[in-house]
Design an enzyme around this catalytic site. Structure first.
Site, PDB file in Angstrom:
ATOM      1  CG  HIS A   1      -2.052   0.928   1.109  1.00 34.44           C
ATOM      2  ND1 HIS A   1      -1.963   2.270   1.362  1.00 34.44           N
ATOM      3  CD2 HIS A   1      -3.320   0.697   0.697  1.00 34.44           C
ATOM      4  CE1 HIS A   1      -3.138   2.825   1.122  1.00 34.44           C
ATOM      5  NE2 HIS A   1      -3.967   1.903   0.709  1.00 34.44           N
TER       6      HIS A   1
ATOM      7  CG  ASP B   1      -8.456  -4.544  -2.671  1.00 34.32           C
ATOM      8  OD1 ASP B   1      -9.663  -4.361  -2.513  1.00 34.32           O
ATOM      9  OD2 ASP B   1      -7.676  -3.668  -3.074  1.00 34.32           O
TER      10      ASP B   1
HETATM   11  N1  CMC Z   1       4.080  -7.712  -4.808  1.00 34.80           N
HETATM   12  C1  CMC Z   1       5.417  -7.677  -5.030  1.00 34.80           C
HETATM   13  N2  CMC Z   1       6.176  -6.574  -4.913  1.00 34.80           N
HETATM   14  C2  CMC Z   1       5.548  -5.438  -4.571  1.00 34.80           C
HETATM   15  C3  CMC Z   1       4.166  -5.390  -4.328  1.00 34.80           C
HETATM   16  C4  CMC Z   1       3.426  -6.587  -4.446  1.00 34.80           C
HETATM   17  N3  CMC Z   1       2.118  -6.597  -4.228  1.00 34.80           N
HETATM   18  N4  CMC Z   1       3.809  -4.130  -4.012  1.00 34.80           N
HETATM   19  C5  CMC Z   1       4.925  -3.400  -4.053  1.00 34.80           C
HETATM   20  N5  CMC Z   1       5.986  -4.194  -4.389  1.00 34.80           N
HETATM   21  C6  CMC Z   1       7.404  -3.784  -4.466  1.00 34.80           C
HETATM   22  C7  CMC Z   1       7.690  -2.985  -5.737  1.00 34.80           C
HETATM   23  O1  CMC Z   1       8.070  -3.822  -6.799  1.00 34.80           O
HETATM   24  C8  CMC Z   1       8.788  -2.064  -5.261  1.00 34.80           C
HETATM   25  O2  CMC Z   1       9.989  -2.819  -5.196  1.00 34.80           O
HETATM   26  P1  CMC Z   1      11.414  -2.106  -5.503  1.00 34.80           P
HETATM   27  O3  CMC Z   1      11.567  -1.057  -4.425  1.00 34.80           O
HETATM   28  O4  CMC Z   1      12.398  -3.202  -5.425  1.00 34.80           O
HETATM   29  O5  CMC Z   1      11.300  -1.511  -6.893  1.00 34.80           O
HETATM   30  C9  CMC Z   1       8.399  -1.737  -3.816  1.00 34.80           C
HETATM   31  O6  CMC Z   1       7.638  -2.887  -3.373  1.00 34.80           O
HETATM   32  C10 CMC Z   1       7.553  -0.466  -3.672  1.00 34.80           C
HETATM   33  O7  CMC Z   1       6.412  -0.610  -4.529  1.00 34.80           O
HETATM   34  P2  CMC Z   1       5.760   0.563  -5.369  1.00 34.80           P
HETATM   35  O8  CMC Z   1       5.081  -0.021  -6.558  1.00 34.80           O
HETATM   36  O9  CMC Z   1       6.773   1.632  -5.590  1.00 34.80           O
HETATM   37  O10 CMC Z   1       4.693   1.076  -4.327  1.00 34.80           O
HETATM   38  P3  CMC Z   1       3.465   2.015  -4.637  1.00 34.80           P
HETATM   39  O11 CMC Z   1       3.205   2.750  -3.384  1.00 34.80           O
HETATM   40  O12 CMC Z   1       3.707   2.808  -5.867  1.00 34.80           O
HETATM   41  O13 CMC Z   1       2.277   0.993  -4.977  1.00 34.80           O
HETATM   42  C11 CMC Z   1       0.525  -0.540  -4.718  1.00 34.80           C
HETATM   43  C12 CMC Z   1       1.328   0.601  -4.073  1.00 34.80           C
HETATM   44  C13 CMC Z   1      -0.668  -0.837  -3.831  1.00 34.80           C
HETATM   45  C14 CMC Z   1       0.031  -0.091  -6.091  1.00 34.80           C
HETATM   46  C15 CMC Z   1       1.436  -1.793  -4.838  1.00 34.80           C
HETATM   47  O14 CMC Z   1       1.837  -2.207  -3.551  1.00 34.80           O
HETATM   48  C16 CMC Z   1       0.764  -2.930  -5.588  1.00 34.80           C
HETATM   49  O15 CMC Z   1       0.814  -2.982  -6.817  1.00 34.80           O
HETATM   50  N6  CMC Z   1       0.066  -3.877  -4.849  1.00 34.80           N
HETATM   51  C17 CMC Z   1      -0.684  -4.928  -5.513  1.00 34.80           C
HETATM   52  C18 CMC Z   1      -2.017  -4.377  -5.995  1.00 34.80           C
HETATM   53  C19 CMC Z   1      -2.977  -4.149  -4.852  1.00 34.80           C
HETATM   54  O16 CMC Z   1      -3.144  -4.964  -3.971  1.00 34.80           O
HETATM   55  N7  CMC Z   1      -3.641  -2.976  -4.895  1.00 34.80           N
HETATM   56  C20 CMC Z   1      -4.638  -2.607  -3.885  1.00 34.80           C
HETATM   57  C21 CMC Z   1      -4.147  -1.479  -3.033  1.00 34.80           C
HETATM   58  S1  CMC Z   1      -5.116  -1.212  -1.537  1.00 34.80           S
HETATM   59  C22 CMC Z   1      -6.693  -0.804  -2.025  1.00 34.80           C
HETATM   60  C23 CMC Z   1      -6.828   0.223  -3.057  1.00 34.80           C
HETATM   61  O17 CMC Z   1      -6.083   1.171  -3.181  1.00 34.80           O
HETATM   62  O18 CMC Z   1      -7.782   0.090  -3.811  1.00 34.80           O
END
Ligand code: CMC
Length: 428
Positions: A306, A363
């Site tokens: 998140h 989720d």
């Molecule tokens: N699985 C594997 N690696 C992950 C995941 C995951 N679910 N989420 C983040 N990472 C890694 C990402 O690859 C990055 O690694 P590195 O620093 O080595 O490049 C690091 O963690 C930081 O991730 P980010 O993508 O920069 O983080 P963000 O704040 O931009 O994204 C997120 C947040 C929720 C989009 C992301 O965690 C994600 O894609 N999660 C899976 C989708 C999901 O469950 N979404 C629902 C979010 S909660 C409810 C809502 O908002 O609707």
């Protein structure tokens, strides 16, 4: 604590005010930065940008705190209902008895769609995704309320809010019925909000769906837990649209489109599909976790991570507990729940997830509850959208009541510098 920040740029110093929130969060106010220095700030993905001041929802992502209008989500989940919480978010306070009766009556009075709207549903192809239908039909509904297009201040905002909140549930159920080739079922005025949605989803013209308190309570809890989450992608979209003075329905329809993506609300559908794929592959989750850690696999552990929570998402905690209770009450044993629990345990022990502070989010377990109560997977994000509606409405209201300017970010241009038109025959 300092009340100003100093910025030094090209040998000159600038003083920027510090803004403090009621929970002690601090921001550097850069609203005059470009005028003073010629520079803008760059923050792709807005991880460090406050886009507004808001009195609606407070999150402390480090401590795992979520409060609506100051009230902890745990208390609301235990003691309140979705309709009460909708009033809390939109009007700023829990309703007293007459207010709750008035709001509930408004929801009942607005539950029907104009008959002409039924023709619009007919135009969608079979198996259209209900999120596409939902956003299109919310927008279409605004055409049946011309006052929305002209009356910016809305004489009585609560009436407009109840109209949207009530109709969205009817539209969502009709969208599902359409996607399954089933006849539309009309709402029943004697049923409360969540029970009525289940009735419109699952009753048949010749047989009413048997409502059980466990199922109604579980779905009401899901709606309540999704009701607001400060400046997430879809709420920020709603505020962006509202800032142009788009009407309430149009702004909410824009929110539905943003919510649909699998990194946001679409994650609940993606989680269930991921769990099903793991199950079908005979994996206990270990292979999937390995793939999710590999940046080249194109996979992520859906329902994990998140932007704001660097701790367990408090909603996920409540939903996980509810999941166990609902499945026990309904005497359902779901292998996907076992896979989800195993994935969670393995991820929380794994240095990759620990270092990045990735925890289950809202989720991760919600789809298992929805599956248990019979909600089809393509409707998961629609359920999220119904739940999020009070938050979008409250944020819309806040924008309209403020003197905020239109939202119009700037950019750093990185394209070609001045070039000239080449006639077609001279192009390579
Ligand atoms: N699985 C594997 N690696 C992950 C995941 C995951 N679910 N989420 C983040 N990472 C890694 C990402 O690859 C990055 O690694 P590195 O620093 O080595 O490049 C690091 O963690 C930081 O991730 P980010 O993508 O920069 O983080 P963000 O704040 O931009 O994204 C997120 C947040 C929720 C989009 C992301 O965690 C994600 O894609 N999660 C899976 C989708 C999901 O469950 N979404 C629902 C979010 S909660 C409810 C809502 O908002 O609707």
């Amino acid at each position: 604590m300092d009340k100003t920040a100093m910025l030094t740029l090209d040998g000159k110093s600038y003083t920027l005010p510090i803004i403090a929130g009621s929970e002690g969060e601090r921001a550097i106010d850069v609203s005059t930065l470009r005028n003073q220095t010629g520079c803008i700030t760059l923050d792709e993905g807005y991880g460090n940008t406050g886009s507004c001041r808001s009195q609606i929802t407070f999150i402390d992502g480090e401590k795992g705190i979520l409060r609506y209008r100051g009230i902890p989500i745990e208390e609301l989940a235990e003691k309140s209902t979705f309709v009460e919480v909708a009033h809390l978010l939109i009007m700023g306070r829990l309703p007293n008895s007459p207010e709750l009766r008035y709001f509930s009556d408004l929801l009942t009075d607005n539950e029907l769609l104009d008959e002409a709207m039924k023709h619009h549903f007919e135009g969608f192809p079979a198996h259209a995704h209900p999120m596409a239908i939902l956003s299109a039909m919310i927008n279409a509904a605004s055409c049946f309320h011309p006052e929305l297009l002209t009356d910016r201040q809305h004489d009585c905002f609560l009436v407009q809010a109840a109209r949207l909140l009530s109709k969205v549930r009817t539209i969502a159920a009709f969208a599902y019925r359409k996607s399954r080739g089933l006849p539309a079922i009309y709402p029943k005025p004697e049923l409360k909000y969540t029970a009525n949605f289940l009735h419109m989803m699952f009753s048949l013209p010749n047989r009413d769906y048997a409502l059980t308190p466990e199922v109604v309570r579980a779905l009401d809890l899901l709606f309540l837990l999704h009701a607001d989450h400060e400046q997430n992608c879809s709420t920020a979209t709603v505020r962006m649209a509202a800032s142009s003075h788009a009407n309430l329905f149009a702004s909410a329809a824009a929110g539905v489109c943003s919510l649909w993506g699998p990194l946001h609300g679409g994650a609940n559908q993606a989680v269930l599909e991921m769990l099903q794929a793991i199950h079908q592959a005979g994996d206990d989750g270990s292979r999937f976790i390995a793939a999710a850690k590999d940046k080249h696999s194109g996979k992520r552990l859906m329902g994990f991570g998140h932007r704001v929570y660097k701790h367990y998402d408090p909603r996920a905690k409540i939903i996980k507990r509810a999941c166990d209770e609902v499945l026990a009450e309904l005497h359902i044993s779901d292998p996907l729940l076992d896979i989800a629990k195993h994935l969670e345990e393995a991820a929380l022990r794994d240095p990759y997830f620990i270092e990045r502070k990735l925890y289950p989010n809202v989720d991760f377990y919600s789809g298992i509850i929805m599956r248990a109560i019979g909600i089809p997977v393509e409707m998961f994000t629609v359920v999220f959208a119904i739940g999020r509606m009070p938050g979008w409405i409250a944020n819309y209201k806040e924008v309209m009541e403020s003197s905020a300017r239109i939202c119009r970010p700037r950019q750093i241009y990185t394209g070609p510098t001045l070039d000239h038109y080449t006639p077609l025959k001279e192009r390579k």
